[in-house]
Design a protein around this motif. Sequence first.
Motif, mmCIF file in Angstrom:
data_model
loop_
_atom_site.group_PDB
_atom_site.id
_atom_site.type_symbol
_atom_site.label_atom_id
_atom_site.label_comp_id
_atom_site.label_asym_id
_atom_site.label_seq_id
_atom_site.Cartn_x
_atom_site.Cartn_y
_atom_site.Cartn_z
ATOM 1 N N ALA A 2 -4.373 -6.234 -7.702
ATOM 2 C CA ALA A 2 -4.945 -5.857 -6.545
ATOM 3 C C ALA A 2 -4.120 -6.045 -5.197
ATOM 4 O O ALA A 2 -4.074 -5.368 -4.544
ATOM 5 C CB ALA A 2 -6.319 -6.436 -6.324
ATOM 6 N N GLU A 3 -3.662 -7.257 -5.271
ATOM 7 C CA GLU A 3 -2.904 -7.777 -3.923
ATOM 8 C C GLU A 3 -1.679 -7.214 -3.973
ATOM 9 O O GLU A 3 -1.015 -6.802 -2.928
ATOM 10 C CB GLU A 3 -2.973 -9.250 -3.769
ATOM 11 N N GLY A 4 -0.969 -6.725 -5.086
ATOM 12 C CA GLY A 4 0.353 -6.261 -5.497
ATOM 13 C C GLY A 4 0.223 -4.754 -4.848
ATOM 14 O O GLY A 4 0.930 -4.295 -4.116
ATOM 15 N N ASN A 5 -1.028 -4.011 -5.350
ATOM 16 C CA ASN A 5 -1.107 -2.565 -4.833
ATOM 17 C C ASN A 5 -1.238 -2.616 -3.302
ATOM 18 O O ASN A 5 -0.946 -1.586 -2.742
ATOM 19 C CB ASN A 5 -2.472 -2.086 -5.750
ATOM 20 N N SER A 6 -2.230 -3.511 -2.851
ATOM 21 C CA SER A 6 -2.259 -3.510 -1.276
ATOM 22 C C SER A 6 -0.958 -3.892 -0.530
ATOM 23 O O SER A 6 -0.620 -3.366 0.581
ATOM 24 C CB SER A 6 -3.256 -4.655 -0.830
ATOM 25 N N PHE A 7 0.045 -4.590 -1.301
ATOM 26 C CA PHE A 7 1.232 -5.011 -0.579
ATOM 27 C C PHE A 7 1.870 -3.640 -0.486
ATOM 28 O O PHE A 7 2.668 -3.209 0.448
ATOM 29 C CB PHE A 7 1.983 -6.048 -1.273
ATOM 30 N N TYR A 8 2.048 -2.921 -1.506
ATOM 31 C CA TYR A 8 2.997 -1.395 -1.692
ATOM 32 C C TYR A 8 2.238 -0.644 -0.630
ATOM 33 O O TYR A 8 3.318 0.001 0.017
ATOM 34 C CB TYR A 8 2.704 -0.879 -3.087
ATOM 35 N N LYS A 9 0.987 -0.514 -0.433
ATOM 36 C CA LYS A 9 0.424 0.237 0.708
ATOM 37 C C LYS A 9 1.034 -0.124 1.964
ATOM 38 O O LYS A 9 1.189 0.671 3.003
ATOM 39 C CB LYS A 9 -1.039 0.266 0.524
ATOM 40 N N THR A 10 0.878 -1.524 2.318
ATOM 41 C CA THR A 10 1.390 -1.960 3.629
ATOM 42 C C THR A 10 2.795 -1.573 3.915
ATOM 43 O O THR A 10 3.183 -1.597 5.074
ATOM 44 C CB THR A 10 1.269 -3.379 3.613
ATOM 45 N N GLN A 11 3.679 -1.462 2.779
ATOM 46 C CA GLN A 11 5.169 -0.985 2.678
ATOM 47 C C GLN A 11 5.179 0.561 2.990
ATOM 48 O O GLN A 11 6.270 0.920 3.057
ATOM 49 C CB GLN A 11 5.888 -1.583 1.947
ATOM 50 N N GLY A 12 3.978 1.250 2.880
ATOM 51 C CA GLY A 12 4.063 2.650 2.981
ATOM 52 C C GLY A 12 4.608 3.433 1.871
ATOM 53 O O GLY A 12 5.244 4.615 1.747
ATOM 54 N N ILE A 13 4.410 2.891 0.729
ATOM 55 C CA ILE A 13 4.701 3.215 -0.759
ATOM 56 C C ILE A 13 3.506 3.501 -1.567
ATOM 57 O O ILE A 13 2.800 2.549 -1.744
ATOM 58 C CB ILE A 13 5.635 2.338 -1.477
ATOM 59 N N GLU A 14 3.503 4.495 -2.005
ATOM 60 C CA GLU A 14 2.405 5.046 -3.016
ATOM 61 C C GLU A 14 2.692 4.580 -4.213
ATOM 62 O O GLU A 14 3.643 5.375 -4.934
ATOM 63 C CB GLU A 14 2.102 6.375 -2.858
ATOM 64 N N PHE A 15 2.242 3.403 -4.875
ATOM 65 C CA PHE A 15 2.861 3.047 -6.133
ATOM 66 C C PHE A 15 1.532 1.944 -6.634
ATOM 67 O O PHE A 15 0.969 1.295 -5.994
ATOM 68 C CB PHE A 15 4.020 1.911 -6.002
ATOM 69 N N GLU A 16 1.509 1.946 -7.975
ATOM 70 C CA GLU A 16 0.455 0.872 -8.676
ATOM 71 C C GLU A 16 1.248 0.176 -9.565
ATOM 72 O O GLU A 16 2.151 0.451 -10.265
ATOM 73 C CB GLU A 16 -0.740 1.725 -9.359
ATOM 74 N N THR A 17 0.806 -1.089 -9.605
ATOM 75 C CA THR A 17 1.429 -2.007 -10.350
ATOM 76 C C THR A 17 1.511 -1.796 -11.765
ATOM 77 O O THR A 17 2.375 -2.083 -12.673
ATOM 78 C CB THR A 17 0.936 -3.597 -9.994
ATOM 79 N N LYS A 18 0.638 -0.934 -12.349
ATOM 80 C CA LYS A 18 0.336 -1.018 -13.794
ATOM 81 C C LYS A 18 1.698 0.191 -14.029
ATOM 82 O O LYS A 18 1.918 0.570 -15.333
ATOM 83 C CB LYS A 18 -0.883 -0.032 -14.078
ATOM 84 N N TRP A 19 2.169 0.870 -13.197
ATOM 85 C CA TRP A 19 3.452 1.720 -13.432
ATOM 86 C C TRP A 19 4.588 1.069 -13.491
ATOM 87 O O TRP A 19 5.556 1.610 -14.304
ATOM 88 C CB TRP A 19 3.508 2.978 -12.055
ATOM 89 N N PHE A 20 4.648 -0.219 -13.122
ATOM 90 C CA PHE A 20 6.114 -0.909 -13.160
ATOM 91 C C PHE A 20 6.807 -0.966 -14.380
ATOM 92 O O PHE A 20 7.918 -0.715 -14.483
ATOM 93 C CB PHE A 20 5.685 -2.477 -12.483
ATOM 94 N N PRO A 21 6.126 -1.556 -15.527
ATOM 95 C CA PRO A 21 6.883 -1.605 -16.800
ATOM 96 C C PRO A 21 7.724 -0.134 -17.078
ATOM 97 O O PRO A 21 8.938 -0.180 -17.485
ATOM 98 C CB PRO A 21 5.908 -1.843 -17.768
ATOM 99 N N VAL A 22 6.999 0.937 -17.041
ATOM 100 C CA VAL A 22 7.785 2.403 -17.246
ATOM 101 C C VAL A 22 8.865 2.468 -16.786
ATOM 102 O O VAL A 22 9.863 2.718 -17.107
ATOM 103 C CB VAL A 22 6.519 3.352 -17.641
ATOM 104 N N LEU A 23 8.461 2.446 -15.263
ATOM 105 C CA LEU A 23 9.545 2.904 -14.236
ATOM 106 C C LEU A 23 10.688 1.970 -14.267
ATOM 107 O O LEU A 23 11.888 2.435 -14.262
ATOM 108 C CB LEU A 23 9.009 3.174 -13.071
ATOM 109 N N TYR A 24 10.469 0.680 -14.613
ATOM 110 C CA TYR A 24 11.357 -0.127 -14.670
ATOM 111 C C TYR A 24 12.404 -0.329 -15.860
ATOM 112 O O TYR A 24 13.547 -0.370 -15.549
ATOM 113 C CB TYR A 24 10.913 -1.908 -14.377
ATOM 114 N N VAL A 25 11.813 -0.120 -17.091
ATOM 115 C CA VAL A 25 12.571 0.044 -18.211
ATOM 116 C C VAL A 25 13.347 1.348 -18.167
ATOM 117 O O VAL A 25 14.557 1.321 -18.436
ATOM 118 C CB VAL A 25 11.630 -0.026 -19.303
ATOM 119 N N LEU A 26 12.662 2.861 -17.806
ATOM 120 C CA LEU A 26 13.537 3.662 -17.753
ATOM 121 C C LEU A 26 14.655 3.850 -16.672
ATOM 122 O O LEU A 26 15.544 4.625 -16.859
ATOM 123 C CB LEU A 26 12.479 5.152 -17.397
#
Length: 256
Positions: free
Chosen positions: A26-50
Amino acid sequence: MKNIIDDAGILAIGTRLLRIHDLLRAEGNSFYKTQGIEFETKWFPVLYVLSIKSPLGIMELAQQIGLSHPALIVLLKELEKRDLVDSLKDARDERKRNMFLTKKGSDLVFQLRPIWTIIKSVLLDLTENTNNLLKALNETEEKLKESSFLQRAEALVKEKLSEKQYPEVITVKLVSTAEEQSIVSAIIKQELAVAYPSVSKNDSFYYLGLINGIPAGSAVLSLITENQSVFDLAVLPPYQNKGLESALSNAIHAKK
């Protein structure tokens, strides 16, 4: 303030890990928003590995992430809808799909790398404790690879069943009913081939031995003269060497 789950200790470790996961997500998602980036932490493993290795087949991607195949499919569909990942047929096997980052996905990862550096620093600060969380997780995962939770739990159940979980209660009683005397006579006759009447005479005492309330042994004390006596004692095979022999013998000697 501690609650009941906190007091449950290791029994609630799954719940507490989930609680930490939900809080960080929850706080990770909020931090991404404060940085102006539309991103959810659950997407991280797929995008990072690829972003490290691409393209990858779905099964290989699942292994790299540690997700089940069904869970990964759901996540990939969501990312495909957002045009962050795409797939192409394998040159050797048309049934196989190889996943890769789209141009939009690669651009997003480029934006995220400075953010991930900050997040990494925060997580290191949170986990660098006396008992390092990351180290503990690595050790626990290695143990789970050696033997799963289910395998360990089932093995422990078998071990407990093979042990005496409850103490066996031994009872010896001087019988007073015809029914109990019949049981005593039947056990003596079966084990010693000695016949006693189902109803005792005045010069005989019948003892019934029980283990956890189950008739397991018998003894008969016969008085020959005022100063002489004989007795027969028998215990059924399943209950031998459990202490019932001594209990019956002690009861007879106390009567003498």
